[in-house]
Design an enzyme around this catalytic site. Structure first.
Site, short mmCIF file in Angstrom:
data_model
loop_
_atom_site.label_atom_id
_atom_site.label_comp_id
_atom_site.label_asym_id
_atom_site.label_seq_id
_atom_site.Cartn_x
_atom_site.Cartn_y
_atom_site.Cartn_z
N GLU A 174 34.50 41.16 39.34
CA GLU A 174 34.79 40.73 40.80
C GLU A 174 34.70 41.95 41.89
O GLU A 174 35.86 42.34 42.31
CB GLU A 174 35.96 39.79 40.88
CG GLU A 174 36.09 38.43 40.31
CD GLU A 174 37.46 37.58 40.54
OE1 GLU A 174 38.18 38.09 41.28
OE2 GLU A 174 37.47 36.55 40.30
N GLU A 232 35.12 32.56 35.03
CA GLU A 232 36.55 31.91 35.31
C GLU A 232 36.52 30.60 36.23
O GLU A 232 35.91 30.63 37.17
CB GLU A 232 37.13 33.04 36.15
CG GLU A 232 37.82 34.37 35.48
CD GLU A 232 38.42 35.38 36.30
OE1 GLU A 232 39.13 34.89 37.09
OE2 GLU A 232 38.31 36.50 35.88
#
Ligand code: FCB
Length: 489
Positions: free
Chosen positions: A211, A395
């Site tokens: 991320e 995720e």
């Protein structure tokens, strides 16, 4: 099952109310004692779903700072999250990752737990400050921890996805400017080179960064995450150096560990427009530019989206000749993290502002449960990027205020959440998107960054006072599905 759990479940399936006879089937299927009929479970994927295929990887994810603890052991250096969480007011209740889930000492039992649930994949991260000293030399003790862990996972036949950077930047690098300093990208490439030389053959897939949006924007743009700086100009420069770090690392990973897959993990956000008005439609587009194209365009098209500067005028990062070529080298996979959508309208100038919809289902984080967003993003990426690599959902999950009652945790909302998001993945696959696996976040409750230990994302409950792990009902549900899938194959 206690009546309250059933009542809660009714709200979460389709939004419509569920007939009473349906409810008994649901409560039956969710009972830990009815493992023999997992497929009587109306929450299971349809019989013809690709999710039943053994080749579709189902696993769970964690990250070093969120679970390991042992921050001063075996030569580990301080990282930016040690510093940030020790700064009053930065993390809820003053929580830190000093102990976390004590995974550094309990890893063997945690792997047994993962195995016991029948999970086939495990996504973990390596703590950079544990494995490299300030001079860039290996720290053997830290390295041995990951060597043992990965050896055990391999021995057990678990597919491993290893993230090199899940936000625990060594503090000594931050002291030299962190991701604002171009040199950090080269230091990261050295770290990736060392790890892939040391651990070659024991990792199935390497992800360079987790991320970058969060590292760049939350870390340097609004200051909600470590190191806590707040300037949009910093965010775009930090992003460029993060992506450069990724691009510089990939060739080293390829050279040292050719058999593994190489990729990166991006969090993506679904932006929807609050009305049909052109200005609001444009606002939703800009939201997705800021959350998705900012990362995916340089990676997959070799260029930053021009619209980004409409949002943040005057924030062009310093980009050197050849950087975008380095950044856009081909990937073996793209990791996608998805949690919620954001409904927006035009702010009347060149940006967007959020308009939270009312009456929708939310999680403990306040995030809206919106599985269609995952499907729509995946099909949208396929349309937008000709060279989209195979995708793993690295995720997806939710936080709930879980408590252990009588040895059980009735996290029924999470079961419903997982079921619906898996269904969204299924739809994307049916629509032609090459999605090869799904890691739920997270294997166990852990240190949820600025929210500390209050927010529980695990399918396993952690009692932080005793470090006792309790399997939640969601874990039983996933496990029952995997068992059935194994039996069928
Ligand atoms: C993601 C992070 C992960 C976890 C989840 C809830 O942004 O990658 O570490 O905190 O959110």
């Amino acid at each position: 099952m206690p009546p309250s759990a059933v009542a809660r479940l009714t709200d979460f399936r389709t939004g419509a109310s569920v007939a009473t006879d349906d409810l008994s089937a649901v409560s039956d299927a969710l009972s830990p004692h009815s493992r023999s009929h997992p497929l009587a479970d109306p929450l299971a994927p349809p019989a013809d779903s690709p999710l039943w295929r053994k080749s579709f990887l189902l696993g769970a994810a964690t990250a070093s700072y969120q679970i390991e603890g042992a921050v001063n052991e075996d030569g580990r250096l301080p990282c930016i999250w040690d510093t940030f969480s020790a700064t009053p007011g930065k993390v809820l209740a003053g929580d830190t990752g000093a102990v976390a889930c004590d995974h550094y000492h309990r890893w063997e039992a945690d792997i047994d737990m993962l195995m016991g649930l029948g999970l086939e994949g495990y996504r973990l991260s390596i703590a950079w400050p544990r494995v490299m000293d300030e001079a860039g030399q290996p720290n053997r003790k830290g390295l041995d921890f990951y060597r043992r862990l990965l050896a055990r996972l391999k021995e057990k036949g678990i597919t491993t996805f290893v993230t090199l950077y899940h936000w625990d930047l060594p503090q000594h690098l931050e002291d030299r400017g962190g991701w604002l300093n171009r040199d950090t990208a080269y230091r990261f490439a050295d770290y990736a080179d060392l790890m892939s030389r040391e651990l070659a053959g024991s990792v199935d897939a390497w992800a360079t960064l987790n991320e970058p949006w969060c590292s760049a924007y939350l870390g340097y743009g609004n200051g909600h995450h470590a190191p806590g700086l707040a300037n949009p100009r910093f965010a775009t420069q930090a992003m460029h150096h993060l992506l450069l770090a990724h691009g510089l690392a990939v060739p080293a990973l390829r050279a040292n560990d050719p058999a593994s897959q190489k990729g990166i993990v991006a969090n993506v956000g679904r932006g929807t427009a609050n009305s049909e008005r052109a200005a609001d439609q444009r606002a939703a587009h800009l939201f997705e530019v800021q959350h998705n194209a900012w990362i995916l365009d340089p990676l997959l098209k070799g260029a930053y989206p021009g619209d980004l500067l409409e949002l943040w005028p005057g924030t062009e990062p310093l980009v050197l000749e050849g950087d975008l070529r380095t950044i856009s080298a081909p990937l073996d996979f793209l990791g996608i993290n998805y949690y919620f959508r954001t409904n927006v309208e035009s702010d009347g100038a060149h940006g967007f502002r959020e308009v939270p919809p009312e009456g929708v289902e939310r999680t403990q984080m306040g995030w809206e449960v919106y599985p269609d967003g995952l499907r729509d993003l995946l099909t949208g990426f396929k349309a937008a990027y000709r060279n989209l690599p195979p995708i793993y959902i690295t995720e997806n999950g939710m936080a709930s205020d879980d408590t252990v009652i009588g040895g059980h945790v009735d996290d029924t909302q999470r079961i419903s959440f997982l079921r619906r998001h898996l269904a969204a993945v299924d739809q994307a696959i049916q629509a032609g998107v090459d999605v090869r696996g799904y890691f739920l976040w997270s294997l166990m409750d852990n240190f949820e960054w600025a929210f500390g230990y209050e927010r529980r994302f695990g399918i396993v409950h952690v009692d932080y006072a005793t470090q006792k792990r309790t399997i939640k009902r969601s874990a039983e549900w996933v496990s029952a599905f995997l068992k059935e899938r194994k039996a069928r194959s």
